[in-house]
Scaffold this motif. Structure first.
Motif, PDB file in Angstrom:
ATOM      1  N   THR A 200       0.861  -1.194   0.000  1.00 14.32           N
ATOM      2  CA  THR A 200       0.000   0.000   0.000  1.00 14.32           C
ATOM      3  C   THR A 200       0.894   1.239   0.000  1.00 14.32           C
ATOM      4  OG1 THR A 200      -1.962   1.004   0.994  1.00 14.32           O
ATOM      5  CG2 THR A 200      -0.270   0.210   2.528  1.00 14.32           C
ATOM      6  N   CYS A 201       0.313   2.381  -0.315  1.00 17.54           N
ATOM      7  CA  CYS A 201       1.130   3.596  -0.488  1.00 17.54           C
ATOM      8  C   CYS A 201       1.793   4.010   0.826  1.00 17.54           C
ATOM      9  CB  CYS A 201       0.246   4.728  -1.004  1.00 17.54           C
ATOM     10  SG  CYS A 201      -0.463   4.385  -2.620  1.00 17.54           S
ATOM     11  N   PHE A 202       1.069   3.888   1.938  1.00 16.89           N
ATOM     12  CA  PHE A 202       1.600   4.357   3.222  1.00 16.89           C
ATOM     13  C   PHE A 202       1.495   3.225   4.255  1.00 16.89           C
ATOM     14  CE2 PHE A 202       0.010   8.080   0.908  1.00 16.89           C
ATOM     15  CZ  PHE A 202       1.214   8.772   0.775  1.00 16.89           C
TER      16      PHE A 202
ATOM     17  N   ASN B 146      -4.856   8.264  -1.440  1.00 15.00           N
ATOM     18  CA  ASN B 146      -3.432   7.965  -1.236  1.00 15.00           C
ATOM     19  C   ASN B 146      -2.630   8.122  -2.527  1.00 15.00           C
ATOM     20  OD1 ASN B 146      -4.066   7.430   1.384  1.00 15.00           O
ATOM     21  ND2 ASN B 146      -3.712   5.215   1.278  1.00 15.00           N
ATOM     22  N   TRP B 147      -3.209   7.714  -3.628  1.00  8.47           N
ATOM     23  CA  TRP B 147      -2.501   7.801  -4.913  1.00  8.47           C
ATOM     24  C   TRP B 147      -2.107   9.261  -5.218  1.00  8.47           C
ATOM     25  CZ3 TRP B 147      -6.323   4.492  -8.418  1.00  8.47           C
ATOM     26  CH2 TRP B 147      -6.261   3.159  -8.010  1.00  8.47           C
ATOM     27  N   GLU B 148      -2.973  10.185  -4.762  1.00 12.39           N
ATOM     28  CA  GLU B 148      -2.695  11.600  -5.066  1.00 12.39           C
ATOM     29  C   GLU B 148      -1.468  12.118  -4.314  1.00 12.39           C
ATOM     30  OE1 GLU B 148      -6.539  13.190  -4.187  1.00 12.39           O
ATOM     31  OE2 GLU B 148      -7.323  12.522  -6.151  1.00 12.39           O
ATOM     32  N   LYS B 149      -1.115  11.418  -3.194  1.00 11.05           N
ATOM     33  CA  LYS B 149       0.010  11.899  -2.362  1.00 11.05           C
ATOM     34  C   LYS B 149       1.242  11.014  -2.449  1.00 11.05           C
ATOM     35  CE  LYS B 149      -2.766  11.732   1.150  1.00 11.05           C
ATOM     36  NZ  LYS B 149      -3.472  11.648   2.377  1.00 11.05           N
ATOM     37  N   CYS B 150       1.091   9.808  -2.944  1.00 10.62           N
ATOM     38  CA  CYS B 150       2.169   8.810  -2.867  1.00 10.62           C
ATOM     39  C   CYS B 150       3.246   9.075  -3.936  1.00 10.62           C
ATOM     40  CB  CYS B 150       1.558   7.425  -3.064  1.00 10.62           C
ATOM     41  SG  CYS B 150       2.754   6.133  -3.409  1.00 10.62           S
ATOM     42  N   PRO B 151       4.523   9.178  -3.537  1.00  7.91           N
ATOM     43  CA  PRO B 151       5.586   9.443  -4.524  1.00  7.91           C
ATOM     44  C   PRO B 151       5.661   8.374  -5.623  1.00  7.91           C
ATOM     45  CG  PRO B 151       6.419   9.666  -2.272  1.00  7.91           C
ATOM     46  CD  PRO B 151       5.022   9.136  -2.158  1.00  7.91           C
ATOM     47  N   LYS B 152       5.472   7.117  -5.256  1.00  6.94           N
ATOM     48  CA  LYS B 152       5.565   6.054  -6.285  1.00  6.94           C
ATOM     49  C   LYS B 152       4.409   6.176  -7.293  1.00  6.94           C
ATOM     50  CE  LYS B 152       7.921   2.511  -3.624  1.00  6.94           C
ATOM     51  NZ  LYS B 152       7.630   1.666  -2.502  1.00  6.94           N
ATOM     52  N   CYS B 153       3.216   6.426  -6.768  1.00  5.52           N
ATOM     53  CA  CYS B 153       2.057   6.565  -7.674  1.00  5.52           C
ATOM     54  C   CYS B 153       2.230   7.803  -8.553  1.00  5.52           C
ATOM     55  CB  CYS B 153       0.757   6.649  -6.872  1.00  5.52           C
ATOM     56  SG  CYS B 153       0.269   5.048  -6.183  1.00  5.52           S
ATOM     57  N   GLN B 154       2.739   8.870  -7.935  1.00  2.71           N
ATOM     58  CA  GLN B 154       2.949  10.100  -8.713  1.00  2.71           C
ATOM     59  C   GLN B 154       3.990   9.860  -9.812  1.00  2.71           C
ATOM     60  OE1 GLN B 154       1.279  13.134  -8.523  1.00  2.71           O
ATOM     61  NE2 GLN B 154      -0.110  11.861  -7.308  1.00  2.71           N
TER      62      GLN B 154
ATOM     63  N   LEU C 182      -4.229  -0.670  -2.864  1.00  6.80           N
ATOM     64  CA  LEU C 182      -2.934  -1.082  -3.427  1.00  6.80           C
ATOM     65  C   LEU C 182      -2.206   0.120  -4.027  1.00  6.80           C
ATOM     66  CD1 LEU C 182      -3.949  -4.418  -5.187  1.00  6.80           C
ATOM     67  CD2 LEU C 182      -2.622  -4.160  -3.066  1.00  6.80           C
ATOM     68  N   CYS C 183      -0.896   0.149  -3.837  1.00  5.33           N
ATOM     69  CA  CYS C 183      -0.066   1.189  -4.439  1.00  5.33           C
ATOM     70  C   CYS C 183       0.218   0.791  -5.895  1.00  5.33           C
ATOM     71  CB  CYS C 183       1.247   1.334  -3.673  1.00  5.33           C
ATOM     72  SG  CYS C 183       2.388   2.490  -4.470  1.00  5.33           S
ATOM     73  N   ILE C 184      -0.233   1.601  -6.815  1.00  6.78           N
ATOM     74  CA  ILE C 184      -0.092   1.233  -8.234  1.00  6.78           C
ATOM     75  C   ILE C 184       1.276   1.672  -8.773  1.00  6.78           C
ATOM     76  CG2 ILE C 184      -1.205   1.371 -10.518  1.00  6.78           C
ATOM     77  CD1 ILE C 184      -2.798  -0.106  -8.317  1.00  6.78           C
ATOM     78  N   GLY C 185       1.972   2.508  -8.008  1.00  4.96           N
ATOM     79  CA  GLY C 185       3.318   2.903  -8.431  1.00  4.96           C
ATOM     80  C   GLY C 185       4.369   1.839  -8.127  1.00  4.96           C
ATOM     81  N   ASN C 186       4.017   0.867  -7.326  1.00  7.58           N
ATOM     82  CA  ASN C 186       4.969  -0.132  -6.848  1.00  7.58           C
ATOM     83  C   ASN C 186       4.944  -1.371  -7.761  1.00  7.58           C
ATOM     84  OD1 ASN C 186       6.410  -2.028  -5.411  1.00  7.58           O
ATOM     85  ND2 ASN C 186       5.416  -1.594  -3.442  1.00  7.58           N
TER      86      ASN C 186
END
Ligand code: ACM
Ligand code: ZN
Length: 507
Positions: free
Chosen positions: A244-246, A304-312, A266-270
């Motif tokens: 997850t993002c955080f 979370n996606w809006e704040k997560c560095p990996k998602c960004q 789920l963190c989509i940037g990961n």
């Protein structure tokens, strides 16, 4: 419940000989008077003469009962099986054998997708209840079990090589207290009183899953499994917080204890998220032969996606301007993976807003309010017009966890109201333009289980409304007749009760 038991319950109680009572009603039936008496104690293949007739519609059959005997013709095994279900409903016990009224029936389904959803994420019912549900579905000529196996509140699949999923995800610290009401404060903040009782671990092993798939297949029911991504994943995130993002938000290594939607998705940037999902869906493909695999996709908060560095970073790389586009990205990745195994994704209608492939099957659960003339079903009809194959379970008509308008009712409901008449009036093609109707595959009885605590509660909410659904989907809009249905249901409900089904009253 085995078929022998189903038949035994029936035989003891049915008074079908006088006036045949069939649910769902067949397309054409002529009653010619007289009966056929057999020494058989159950309906099986030795009871009738069979002829293969490739000219008959898929899943359809012809059935003739005369004083001399019974003959059945069908184009496929499913049609033959449905003829046998009809014979079960026609039979009554006489002189130690079976008696059948003389009839000529020509029958076939209006829709190919005649389903029921069972949510085992919120409450776990177990194999025996699932088998009973399958028996009852088959008896009503329903052919899809949509098995909702993962939720924020519970992960029910033991995936080989990933023991953490059930170690952490298949139990929760407590459940909402029976009778307590969920309060929502703004977006995605909920409160509900807990009951202080650990729930679980509850899950299915690979052998259990295969057993259910085989049991269903013998009854011409395909099991469509759902692993709901990328939201509603709090139970998997308990197992793998790094997905997850955080991760620091995950204070408890168990599934979510409250109803409502978790914002920890789920963190989509990961890239590890993608690897995790591929492994899970590979296993799902190994176990479930269904061409269609449900990937959920509903109610995924993007906070979370809006704040997560990996998602960004993923958004930047892909040139996305909105966090929501990440959902389309993961949907397409999983769709591609499943396509390599010859499968199609299915998803709640949210996925269609994010550029899902045209091969996806949409699952329309949302509605929008009309202009005072009642509720208008919009999301599904529009998607069908765009060329998506659609299954239509709008929540206002098919969520049978909603109230059913009974004067007295011991069970708890989240709200809503779908009395039997409303369930019966539902038309999966409502609002669909004629040229898009071929994209409407059918619908489902939706048994969400936040407020369904056990098998008795489940049966009460499912039956008799699922009888109405069986007629919506098999008999179809042109031949439906509510008054006739209610008359037949007087007998049919007694049959169900005789079979041990906690069927609610007809009101
Ligand atoms: C749904 O009811 N969230 C599909
Ligand atoms: Zn992220």
């Amino acid at each position: 419940m085995s078929f022998a038991l189903v038949a035994a319950g029936l035989l003891a109680r049915a008074d079908a000989a006088a006036s045949p009572v069939l649910v769902p009603a067949p397309q054409e039936m002529k009653v010619s008077g007289g009966t056929f008496a057999s020494k058989a104690k159950d309906v099986d293949r030795s009871l009738y003469a069979f002829r293969n007739d490739a000219g008959l519609p898929k899943e359809g059959y012809r059935l003739s009962v005369t004083a001399e005997g019974i003959s059945v013709s069908a184009a496929d095994d499913a049609g033959r099986f449905y003829a046998e279900q009809t014979l079960r409903q026609l039979s009554s016990m006489k002189n130690g054998g079976l008696s059948f009224p003389c009839v000529e029936i020509s029958d076939s389904p209006a829709f190919v997708w005649r389903g029921a959803l069972l949510d085992e994420g919120r409450h776990f019912f177990g194999k025996e209840t699932v088998k009973s549900m399958i028996d009852l579905m088959a008896y009503h000529k329903m052919n899809v079990l949509h098995w909702h196996l993962t939720e924020d509140q519970g992960w029910r699949i033991d995936v080989p090589g990933m023991p953490e999923l059930v170690k952490y995800g298949s139990w929760r610290r407590e459940s909402p207290k029976h009778g307590a009401r969920l309060k929502a404060f703004g977006k995605f903040r909920y409160e509900i009183e807990g009951n202080g009782q650990k729930y679980g671990p509850f899950y299915y092993t690979e052998a259990d899953l295969r057993e259910i798939v085989a049991y269903a297949a013998e009854r011409h029911i395909r099991v469509v499994p759902e692993v709901d991504i990328p939201g509603h994943m709090r139970s998997a995130i308990a197992a793998y917080p790094h997905l997850t993002c955080f991760p620091e938000n995950i204070k408890e290594r168990c599934a979510h204890s409250s109803w409502g939607i978790s914002t920890d998705v789920l963190c989509i940037g990961n890239d590890e998220t993608v690897a995790f999902l591929e492994k899970v869906f590979d296993f799902i493909c190994d176990v479930f032969p269904s061409e269609v695999i449900h990937i959920g996709g509903d109610e995924c908060p993007r906070i979370n996606w809006e704040k997560c560095p990996k998602c960004q970073a993923r958004m930047k790389k892909e040139g996305f301007t909105k966090a929501g586009q990440l959902q389309g990205w993961i949907t397409r990745r999983i769709a591609d993976r499943l396509a390599k195994r010859g499968r199609r994704i299915m998803g709640w209608d949210e996925i269609l807003a994010d550029d899902a492939p045209k091969t996806a099957v949409g699952h329309s659960w949302r509605t929008v309010s009309g202009n005072g003339a009642g509720t208008t079903l919009v999301a599904g009809p529009e998607a069908a017009r765009l060329g998506y194959d659609m299954v239509m379970p709008p929540h206002t008509e098919t969520y049978y966890d909603y109230r059913q308008g009974l004067k007295e009712d011991p069970f708890q409901y989240p709200g809503g109201n779908i009395p039997l008449a409303r369930a019966y009036a539902f038309d999966p093609c409502a609002g669909v333009v004629p040229e898009a109707r071929r994209h409407v595959l059918g619908s489902q009885a939706q048994m969400w289980s936040e407020y369904i605590w056990n098998e008795y509660d489940l049966a009460w909410k499912m039956w008799p409304r699922a009888c109405a659904m069986s007629e919506v989907l098999w008999t179809g809009s042109e031949k439906k007749d509510f008054d006739g249905f209610m008359k037949r249901m007087q007998t049919h409900r007694r049959r169900l009760i005789g079979m041990g089904v906690n069927c609610a009253p007809l009101q």
